[in-house]
Design a protein around this motif. Structure first.
Motif, PDB file in Angstrom:
ATOM      1  N   ARG A 236     -20.138   5.903  -1.790  1.00  0.00           N
ATOM      2  CA  ARG A 236     -18.965   5.443  -1.035  1.00  0.00           C
ATOM      3  C   ARG A 236     -18.901   6.105   0.336  1.00  0.00           C
ATOM      4  O   ARG A 236     -18.535   5.480   1.334  1.00  0.00           O
TER       5      ARG A 236
ATOM      6  N   GLN B  34       0.069   6.652   3.440  1.00  0.00           N
ATOM      7  CA  GLN B  34      -0.995   7.646   3.553  1.00  0.00           C
ATOM      8  C   GLN B  34      -0.378   9.035   3.614  1.00  0.00           C
ATOM      9  O   GLN B  34       0.534   9.282   4.386  1.00  0.00           O
TER      10      GLN B  34
ATOM     11  N   ASP C 242      -7.981   8.383  -5.726  1.00  0.00           N
ATOM     12  CA  ASP C 242      -8.592   7.057  -5.723  1.00  0.00           C
ATOM     13  C   ASP C 242      -8.599   6.550  -7.162  1.00  0.00           C
ATOM     14  O   ASP C 242      -9.326   7.084  -8.008  1.00  0.00           O
ATOM     15  N   GLU C 243      -7.768   5.545  -7.426  1.00  0.00           N
ATOM     16  CA  GLU C 243      -7.635   5.016  -8.785  1.00  0.00           C
ATOM     17  C   GLU C 243      -8.949   4.503  -9.348  1.00  0.00           C
ATOM     18  O   GLU C 243      -9.153   4.506 -10.554  1.00  0.00           O
ATOM     19  N   SER C 244      -9.850   4.058  -8.497  1.00  0.00           N
ATOM     20  CA  SER C 244     -11.096   3.477  -8.987  1.00  0.00           C
ATOM     21  C   SER C 244     -12.110   4.530  -9.430  1.00  0.00           C
ATOM     22  O   SER C 244     -13.148   4.190  -9.989  1.00  0.00           O
ATOM     23  N   LEU C 245     -11.828   5.813  -9.196  1.00  0.00           N
ATOM     24  CA  LEU C 245     -12.812   6.829  -9.609  1.00  0.00           C
ATOM     25  C   LEU C 245     -12.659   7.276 -11.065  1.00  0.00           C
ATOM     26  O   LEU C 245     -13.703   7.423 -11.711  1.00  0.00           O
TER      27      LEU C 245
ATOM     28  N   GLN D  63       0.843  -1.184   0.000  1.00  0.00           N
ATOM     29  CA  GLN D  63       0.000   0.000   0.000  1.00  0.00           C
ATOM     30  C   GLN D  63       0.882   1.240   0.000  1.00  0.00           C
ATOM     31  O   GLN D  63       1.951   1.257   0.593  1.00  0.00           O
TER      32      GLN D  63
ATOM     33  N   THR E 252      -7.923  12.659  -1.236  1.00  0.00           N
ATOM     34  CA  THR E 252      -7.019  11.531  -1.470  1.00  0.00           C
ATOM     35  C   THR E 252      -7.322  10.901  -2.830  1.00  0.00           C
ATOM     36  O   THR E 252      -8.466  10.521  -3.096  1.00  0.00           O
TER      37      THR E 252
ATOM     38  N   ARG F  53      -9.633  12.143  -7.622  1.00  0.00           N
ATOM     39  CA  ARG F  53      -9.968  12.363  -6.219  1.00  0.00           C
ATOM     40  C   ARG F  53     -11.479  12.507  -6.088  1.00  0.00           C
ATOM     41  O   ARG F  53     -12.138  13.009  -6.999  1.00  0.00           O
ATOM     42  N   PRO F  54     -12.028  12.104  -4.954  1.00  0.00           N
ATOM     43  CA  PRO F  54     -13.462  12.274  -4.756  1.00  0.00           C
ATOM     44  C   PRO F  54     -13.931  13.715  -4.961  1.00  0.00           C
ATOM     45  O   PRO F  54     -14.996  13.938  -5.546  1.00  0.00           O
TER      46      PRO F  54
END
Length: 124
Positions: free
Chosen positions: A118, A8, A96-99, A5, A94, A102-103
């Motif tokens: 989410r 952070q 987020d690769e899945s988006l 990981q 932060t 970033r949010p």
């Protein structure tokens, strides 16, 4: 096999380079008195980031100089779930690769509903 990981990032690192607005600057953008900005923060539509001892609001929490219903909705859901302002900002900024991205960026585009979903899942 698990992948390592990424460490952070701190909130200071995440917000480095972001435009940070003072309460008077937010008030001017919104066309309201500074006391109204305090009310908006108190009602959970915006969150504060303390930067060098000054209360600021990241400019991306606003949408072209207006309050964003999606940003306010995500903040409310997370706050209702017990998240503190710094934790909310950390989630929003932060990557987020899945988006992808970033949010906070997704909340200003087509990914807003997914970010809210989410946030709901994280908060409860």
């Amino acid at each position: 096999m698990t992948t390592p990981q990424q460490p952070q990032q701190s909130l200071d690192q995440l917000l480095e380079g972001e435009a940070l607005l003072t309460f008077p600057e937010v008030a001017e953008m919104l066309g309201v008195p500074v006391t109204k900005v305090h009310d908006i923060v108190g009602s959970g539509k915006l969150v504060v980031y303390r930067h060098n001892g000054t209360k600021t609001i990241p400019a991306l929490l606003l949408n072209d100089g207006e309050l964003s219903k999606f940003v306010g909705g995500a903040i409310t859901v997370l706050a209702d779930g017990g998240f503190e302002p710094d934790e909310i900002l950390t989630f929003l900024f932060t990557p987020d690769e899945s988006l992808p991205g970033r949010p906070i960026d997704a909340l200003h585009g087509h990914g807003a509903r997914e970010v809210i979903r989410r946030a709901q899942a994280m908060a409860f």
